[in-house]
Design an enzyme around this catalytic site. Structure first.
Site, mmCIF file in Angstrom:
data_model
loop_
_atom_site.group_PDB
_atom_site.id
_atom_site.type_symbol
_atom_site.label_atom_id
_atom_site.label_comp_id
_atom_site.label_asym_id
_atom_site.label_seq_id
_atom_site.Cartn_x
_atom_site.Cartn_y
_atom_site.Cartn_z
ATOM 1 N N ALA A 55 0.845 -1.210 0.000
ATOM 2 C CA ALA A 55 0.000 0.000 0.000
ATOM 3 C C ALA A 55 0.869 1.244 0.000
ATOM 4 O O ALA A 55 0.684 2.148 0.798
ATOM 5 C CB ALA A 55 -0.926 -0.030 1.214
ATOM 6 N N ASN A 101 4.844 -2.778 -12.357
ATOM 7 C CA ASN A 101 5.632 -2.631 -13.580
ATOM 8 C C ASN A 101 6.639 -3.773 -13.657
ATOM 9 O O ASN A 101 6.976 -4.380 -12.642
ATOM 10 C CB ASN A 101 6.419 -1.320 -13.551
ATOM 11 C CG ASN A 101 5.565 -0.126 -13.953
ATOM 12 O OD1 ASN A 101 4.590 -0.269 -14.688
ATOM 13 N ND2 ASN A 101 5.936 1.042 -13.490
ATOM 14 N N ALA A 140 1.297 7.911 -9.021
ATOM 15 C CA ALA A 140 1.083 8.258 -7.613
ATOM 16 C C ALA A 140 2.426 8.498 -6.959
ATOM 17 O O ALA A 140 3.449 7.987 -7.422
ATOM 18 C CB ALA A 140 0.365 7.110 -6.895
ATOM 19 N N LYS A 199 5.386 -1.341 -21.961
ATOM 20 C CA LYS A 199 5.680 -0.405 -20.867
ATOM 21 C C LYS A 199 7.064 -0.705 -20.281
ATOM 22 O O LYS A 199 7.831 0.211 -19.968
ATOM 23 C CB LYS A 199 4.597 -0.502 -19.777
ATOM 24 C CG LYS A 199 4.779 0.588 -18.743
ATOM 25 C CD LYS A 199 3.614 0.765 -17.807
ATOM 26 C CE LYS A 199 3.847 2.009 -16.950
ATOM 27 N NZ LYS A 199 3.078 1.992 -15.711
ATOM 28 N N SER A 257 10.631 7.365 -12.336
ATOM 29 C CA SER A 257 10.494 6.850 -10.962
ATOM 30 C C SER A 257 11.805 6.236 -10.446
ATOM 31 O O SER A 257 12.125 6.351 -9.266
ATOM 32 C CB SER A 257 9.372 5.827 -10.896
ATOM 33 O OG SER A 257 9.648 4.775 -11.803
HETATM 34 P P1 NAD Z 1 6.179 2.522 -3.413
HETATM 35 O O1 NAD Z 1 7.654 2.555 -3.245
HETATM 36 O O2 NAD Z 1 5.430 3.780 -3.146
HETATM 37 O O3 NAD Z 1 5.563 1.405 -2.458
HETATM 38 C C1 NAD Z 1 6.023 0.067 -2.514
HETATM 39 C C2 NAD Z 1 6.305 -0.399 -1.085
HETATM 40 O O4 NAD Z 1 7.423 0.323 -0.551
HETATM 41 C C3 NAD Z 1 5.135 -0.163 -0.119
HETATM 42 O O5 NAD Z 1 5.091 -1.263 0.749
HETATM 43 C C4 NAD Z 1 5.550 1.089 0.627
HETATM 44 O O6 NAD Z 1 4.985 1.191 1.919
HETATM 45 C C5 NAD Z 1 7.056 0.916 0.707
HETATM 46 N N1 NAD Z 1 7.727 2.196 0.847
HETATM 47 C C6 NAD Z 1 7.518 3.322 0.108
HETATM 48 N N2 NAD Z 1 8.338 4.315 0.531
HETATM 49 C C7 NAD Z 1 9.072 3.799 1.548
HETATM 50 C C8 NAD Z 1 10.092 4.340 2.397
HETATM 51 N N3 NAD Z 1 10.510 5.594 2.264
HETATM 52 N N4 NAD Z 1 10.623 3.536 3.333
HETATM 53 C C9 NAD Z 1 10.195 2.246 3.474
HETATM 54 N N5 NAD Z 1 9.234 1.676 2.701
HETATM 55 C C10 NAD Z 1 8.687 2.453 1.747
HETATM 56 O O7 NAD Z 1 5.908 1.939 -4.861
HETATM 57 P P2 NAD Z 1 4.824 2.382 -5.936
HETATM 58 O O8 NAD Z 1 5.287 3.609 -6.600
HETATM 59 O O9 NAD Z 1 3.487 2.326 -5.320
HETATM 60 O O10 NAD Z 1 4.989 1.203 -6.995
HETATM 61 C C11 NAD Z 1 4.377 -0.074 -6.842
HETATM 62 C C12 NAD Z 1 4.428 -0.772 -8.198
HETATM 63 O O11 NAD Z 1 3.610 -0.028 -9.128
HETATM 64 C C13 NAD Z 1 5.816 -0.828 -8.829
HETATM 65 O O12 NAD Z 1 5.970 -1.992 -9.590
HETATM 66 C C14 NAD Z 1 5.831 0.398 -9.751
HETATM 67 O O13 NAD Z 1 6.770 0.278 -10.803
HETATM 68 C C15 NAD Z 1 4.392 0.352 -10.253
HETATM 69 N N6 NAD Z 1 3.873 1.634 -10.733
HETATM 70 C C16 NAD Z 1 4.078 2.777 -10.035
HETATM 71 C C17 NAD Z 1 3.562 3.974 -10.519
HETATM 72 C C18 NAD Z 1 3.736 5.263 -9.763
HETATM 73 O O14 NAD Z 1 3.414 6.324 -10.333
HETATM 74 N N7 NAD Z 1 4.151 5.260 -8.496
HETATM 75 C C19 NAD Z 1 2.836 3.980 -11.732
HETATM 76 C C20 NAD Z 1 2.618 2.777 -12.394
HETATM 77 C C21 NAD Z 1 3.138 1.603 -11.896
#
Ligand code: NAD
Length: 312
Positions: free
Chosen positions: A8, A105, A131, A187, A260
């Site tokens: 999440a 991704n 996001a 992608k 990203s």
């Molecule tokens: P994210 O890094 O925000 O979250 C992934 C996990 O990492 C979560 O469990 C989160 O709680 C943890 N996390 C985030 N920041 C942290 C920190 N500072 N310290 C410790 N834990 C942390 O990842 P996301 O951007 O939600 O991406 C998830 C998937 O979706 C990936 O495969 C990504 O490539 C894909 N995706 C992301 C986006 C985007 O815009 N963010 C868009 C399309 C696809």
């Protein structure tokens, strides 16, 4: 629908928040203690296109999931390298009627999910929604997007169409795809050029587009993705992929954007998904005896940079 979001972070928060707002029962599962604590204290906060939003959603770490918890759908949104461990830890949530939708991704996630979930219950997707997290418990959600999804076995189609309907009501702009693997590869290929190159060259997408070396680099990387994907029955149209990459250079649209991977590694010293993008093509190429020197080199450079920056 009863839905768990496994991972999440930024994207999990977006999808969770929008599904909750449409009346679904959503629970979050995450491993970041500060994020869990913040959401328990204040709810999941978000800046949703300029409006402050809050959703009071239950959030669990995988180790504290109630034994009797059952959901219809798990949406996987960890980072690629966290997926295996997440599914290892949430096995109690996976019942014969539980479906899993992956929106990560990158490539190769079917190998991970198939270890824990029956193939007929797996749905693959890809999304253009974006996001960010401003900090624990606070998501920055701007812009719009869409989602494509498809069951990997024919028997999963009926449930996948239900998921499309649920996501439609949540205004997530889903479509049922009859070739989601093509979109996932496309992608990954776009990410496989812009992410690694901007990160190593320390530039945004527009600056990358202005370099005299970029056309050759992009052409070589896209060609490696296309040669390897061909062996999996995916015929990437290289010209259209290159056109899609070049369309991002315009400073009036996406040109000022730092991909990203850049934001994760250079700004936040977080490990990258490179092993599931260029690294996946390199590994698949090795198995198929197809040389992929650009993907191999970029993967190793990014790992070197992760070490230099002591990325976690
Ligand atoms: P994210 O890094 O925000 O979250 C992934 C996990 O990492 C979560 O469990 C989160 O709680 C943890 N996390 C985030 N920041 C942290 C920190 N500072 N310290 C410790 N834990 C942390 O990842 P996301 O951007 O939600 O991406 C998830 C998937 O979706 C990936 O495969 C990504 O490539 C894909 N995706 C992301 C986006 C985007 O815009 N963010 C868009 C399309 C696809």
């Amino acid at each position: 629908m009863k839905i768990a979001i496994a991972g999440a972070g930024a994207m999990g928060s977006r999808i969770g928040l929008m599904l909750h707002a449409a009346g679904n029962q959503v629970i979050l599962i995450d491993t970041w203690p500060a994020h869990i604590a913040a959401i328990r204290e204040k709810g999941l906060l978000a800046n949703l296109n300029g409006q402050e939003a809050v959703a009071h959603l239950p959030i669990y770490s995988p180790t504290e999931l109630p034994a009797d918890l059952q959901v219809d759908l798990i949406v996987a949104l960890t980072k690629s390298m966290q997926l295996d461990q997440m599914f290892q830890m949430i096995q109690s949530l996976i019942h014969p009627t539980t479906y899993v939708l992956s929106l990560l991704n990158g490539l190769g996630h079917e190998d991970t999910l198939e270890k824990y979930v029956p193939k007929e219950n797996i749905i693959f997707g890809t999304t253009t929604w974006t996001a960010g997290l401003k900090g624990p418990g606070y998501a920055e959600l701007t812009g719009t997007g869409a989602i494509e999804m498809e069951n990997i076995e024919p028997s999963g189609k009926e449930f996948t169409l239900k998921v499309v309907d649920v996501f439609k009501k949540a205004k997530l702009n889903p479509v049922y795809s009859d070739n989601v693997r093509y979109s996932i590869w496309k992608k990954a290929c776009i990410n496989g050029t812009l992410n690694g190159l901007c990160t190593i060259l320390d530039c945004n997408v527009g600056e990358l587009g202005n370099l005299t070396v970029t056309k050759d680099l992009i052409t070589a990387i896209v060609s490696e993705f296309a040669t390897v994907s061909q062996q999996e029955g995916i015929h990437l149209d290289q010209a259209s992929v290159i056109a899609a990459i070049e369309a991002t250079y315009d400073p009036e649209t996406q040109g000022r954007h730092y991909p990203s991977m850049y934001q994760d590694l250079i700004k936040s010293q977080r490990k990258t998904e490179i092993d599931y993008i260029n690294g996946a093509v390199w590994r698949k190429g090795q198995r198929l005896e197809i040389p992929t020197p650009y993907c191999a080199f970029l993967t190793e450079l990014i790992h070197g940079k992760e070490q230099l920056l002591n990325a976690k």
